[in-house]
Design a protein around this motif. Structure first.
Motif, mmCIF file in Angstrom:
data_model
loop_
_atom_site.group_PDB
_atom_site.id
_atom_site.type_symbol
_atom_site.label_atom_id
_atom_site.label_comp_id
_atom_site.label_asym_id
_atom_site.label_seq_id
_atom_site.Cartn_x
_atom_site.Cartn_y
_atom_site.Cartn_z
ATOM 1 N N GLU A 104 56.252 62.910 90.937
ATOM 2 C CA GLU A 104 56.146 64.430 90.345
ATOM 3 C C GLU A 104 55.313 64.793 88.990
ATOM 4 N N LEU A 105 55.121 63.622 88.299
ATOM 5 C CA LEU A 105 54.015 63.565 87.248
ATOM 6 C C LEU A 105 52.756 63.716 87.545
ATOM 7 N N VAL A 106 52.326 62.840 88.864
ATOM 8 C CA VAL A 106 51.024 63.104 89.488
ATOM 9 C C VAL A 106 50.770 64.414 89.873
ATOM 10 N N VAL A 107 51.628 65.385 90.633
ATOM 11 C CA VAL A 107 51.781 66.396 91.095
ATOM 12 C C VAL A 107 51.405 67.413 89.923
ATOM 13 N N VAL A 108 52.165 67.209 88.853
ATOM 14 C CA VAL A 108 52.051 68.003 87.882
ATOM 15 C C VAL A 108 50.336 67.823 87.195
ATOM 16 N N LEU A 118 47.515 70.777 86.654
ATOM 17 C CA LEU A 118 46.966 71.200 85.535
ATOM 18 C C LEU A 118 45.176 70.984 85.604
ATOM 19 N N GLY A 119 44.985 69.950 86.411
ATOM 20 C CA GLY A 119 43.519 69.878 86.637
ATOM 21 C C GLY A 119 43.014 71.077 87.194
ATOM 22 N N ILE A 120 43.718 71.529 88.234
ATOM 23 C CA ILE A 120 43.143 72.504 89.062
ATOM 24 C C ILE A 120 42.914 73.876 88.366
ATOM 25 N N LEU A 121 43.951 73.972 87.545
ATOM 26 C CA LEU A 121 43.921 75.069 86.641
ATOM 27 C C LEU A 121 42.951 75.259 85.383
ATOM 28 N N ALA A 146 40.043 77.781 84.911
ATOM 29 C CA ALA A 146 39.727 78.315 83.772
ATOM 30 C C ALA A 146 38.666 77.943 82.881
ATOM 31 N N ALA A 147 38.123 77.085 82.884
ATOM 32 C CA ALA A 147 37.264 76.547 81.767
ATOM 33 C C ALA A 147 35.933 77.485 81.918
ATOM 34 N N PRO A 148 35.326 77.514 82.965
ATOM 35 C CA PRO A 148 34.114 78.133 82.936
ATOM 36 C C PRO A 148 34.237 79.623 82.346
ATOM 37 N N LYS A 149 35.476 80.280 82.499
ATOM 38 C CA LYS A 149 35.556 81.577 81.576
ATOM 39 C C LYS A 149 35.443 81.493 80.342
ATOM 40 N N PHE A 150 35.421 80.272 79.546
ATOM 41 C CA PHE A 150 35.450 80.305 78.421
ATOM 42 C C PHE A 150 34.264 79.293 77.629
ATOM 43 N N MET A 151 33.575 78.773 78.729
ATOM 44 C CA MET A 151 32.297 77.880 78.296
ATOM 45 C C MET A 151 31.246 78.535 77.739
#
Length: 167
Positions: A11-15, A19-22, A26-31
């Motif tokens: 469960e922890l690995v899936v979360v 979070l990594g995919i998100l 999302a990161a390029p929008k703020f870079m």
């Protein structure tokens, strides 16, 4: 005996994967915040230049100098405040543009004046990607993070061109 409750390792690995995919999405929008800041600053400079030209043209029209190819117009009640104009609008020299826009050309901004009264003048922030080219003269491929101001002619109005693809 109490049964302990918690998360399993799966469960922890899936979360963490979610979070990594998100984050990757999302990161390029703020870079590119710095590029957006350069673009906004250039847009503000363009608006300031257009406003200054409107005021200068009004002063030139009142003085009857709006049809002169190369003259000066008094900007304020202080007789030393003058600007060079071409057909009622600001010329493309660094002094007139810097004074009218009240920008710091010693450290913040660079103005590369056009070769004559018909050539575009380039205005850019000293810290912008355009300045990284070196002298500020256009290169190939172009580093587009600047404002080009082409003064008025007897048949055309001034041209303001934003080049922000490289910001």
């Amino acid at each position: 005996m109490q049964k302990q409750q918690g998360f399993t390792l799966i469960e922890l690995v899936v979360v963490i994967i979610i979070l990594g995919i998100l984050a990757v999405t999302a990161a390029p929008k703020f870079m590119n915040l710095q590029g957006d800041a350069y673009q906004s600053t250039l847009s503000g400079l363009k608006a300031s230049l257009q406003g200054a030209n409107t005021l200068v043209y009004s002063k030139a029209a009142i003085a009857g100098d709006e049809k002169d190819a190369d003259t000066t117009v008094q900007i304020s009640s202080d007789s030393s405040d003058t600007a060079k104009i071409t057909y009622g609008y600001l010329q493309n020299d660094a002094t007139s543009l810097g004074d009218m826009l009240q920008i710091d050309t010693a450290s913040d901004w660079t103005i590369v004046a056009g070769a004559d009264l018909t050539k575009a003048t380039v205005l850019y922030q000293t810290s912008s990607p355009y300045a990284a080219v070196g002298t500020g003269t256009p290169v190939t491929p172009a580093v587009d993070c600047h404002l080009e101001y082409t003064p008025a002619t007897s048949t055309t109005l001034p041209i303001y061109t934003l080049k922000t693809d490289g910001c």
